[in-house]
Each structure stands twice: as C-alpha cells, then as structure tokens.
Design an enzyme around this catalytic site. Structure first.
Site: not given
Length: 210
Positions: A85, A188, A190
């Site tokens: 990001c 993202h 994650e």
C-alpha cells in the site's frame, strides 16, 4: 530448505502487527518487526507496510533514519523488499498527496490521486480481481485473476515495464510493480485471505531460492 530471515520495517505507521500475524500463520519463524540497523543488515528480505497519508509515512521513515538504512540495504546490498500500500507508494519519486513530497525514488514514477468518473468512489475500498501484465514471483501461487482487498485514494503512475498487475476500477489501476529485487503491491495481502497468503508464500519462496 532454510527459511529466510524476514524483517517487517517498523517506522511508527502501518499495520505491522497484522502483516506479522499473516506471515507468521504461514509458519515463518525467522520473522521480526524492527527498525534496528543490525536487524535490517541481517535480514534476507524486508517488508515495508504502510497505511495513512504519504507525507506522514515518509516523514516518519526519515525521522527514524530508515531512508538511509533502506537505501543501503536495498540499493547497495540488493536485499529483496516488498512494499505494501503506502509502503509501495514510498518507492516512487514523488507523491502529490497533500502537496508534493519526495519518495525514495527506487522505481521511477509518481503517486497521484485517483481521478474517476461517477459512480466510482474515492477512496477505492473493496475487493478487485487483478489482470497480470507480466510474470512475477508475487503471483506464482495465485489464480490467474486473483482477488485482493484495496483501500486507497492515490495510485502509482509509472512506465509499464515496471507494472506486473493492474486492476480495473474505471481506469487500469497499478496493482503491483517490480524492478529487479524491488516489489510493491497497492492492495493489502494481509487482508486478502487465501490470495494474500499465496502471495506471501510465493514471494518468500522465490527469495529463498535466490
């Protein structure tokens, strides 16, 4: 096979613990969150997360003298790095978010605001399929059009030779970039469930094989 020593860069911003938890769930044990020079020097691979505004992120990076440490690690010692990001956006020459701010200038380009027609909203928040533009170890384990979670108002404009994936959000948005051992993703991983896990696994496996 030995696992790589992974350091997630801690510069006071970003969701470092969320990234740590996701990578740790893949059973990587040589994993640290750190901003210490020795840890960065000892790492086999670095991860640079980031959330929030570019200006705050780059100022924090420089306040901790991490720009100098990372330039040495990435540009001189050529350690592989993955930016996430805003961590990817920091690799650009400049960002126009809240004024013009200088980045790390690792991959030539600039970060500009998404300029989209109605009914497309800014920020771009949600899930999107990717379109691959080049073969990359980032996506060696994912589907041909993997689904990832985005949350951003600005995007990276650079030469197409550095773009390895885009997503369609009214315009082709740069989703992933690469230049030699330097990688970045706008989304993202994650927060992207199985696709994110596959991306991390593919990336770290490729690093370990090198």
């Amino acid at each position: 096979m030995n696992q790589p020593a992974i350091v997630i860069i801690d510069y006071g911003v970003g969701n470092t613990h969320s990234v740590w938890n996701t990578i740790r769930s893949l059973d990587y044990r040589r994993l640290k969150i750190s901003n210490q020079p020795q840890d960065i020097a000892d790492a086999d691979v670095l991860v640079l997360p980031g959330v929030g505004a570019f200006e705050a992120c780059v100022e924090n990076l420089r306040a901790h003298h991490l720009d100098e440490l990372l330039n040495e690690a990435v540009l001189v010692k050529q350690k592989p790095i993955l930016g996430i990001c805003v961590g990817m956006q920091l690799m650009a020459d400049t960002s126009e978010e809240n004024g013009i701010h200088a980045g790390l200038s690792w991959i030539p380009g600039r970060v500009v605001k998404l300029n989209l027609p109605l009914p497309y909203a800014v920020p771009h928040v949600g899930w999107n399929d990717l379109q691959m533009t080049q073969v990359s170890p980032l996506f060696s384990r994912t589907d041909s059009a993997p689904h990832f979670y985005f949350d951003h108002s600005y995007h990276y404009q650079c030469d197409s030779k550095f773009v390895v994936a885009t997503c369609d959000y009214a315009i082709p948005v740069t989703a992933a970039i690469a230049h030699n051992h330097i990688y970045g993703v706008q989304f993202h991983p994650e927060k992207s469930q199985t696709s994110g896990l596959k991306l991390f696994r593919g990336f770290f496996n490729a690093v370990n094989q090198c």
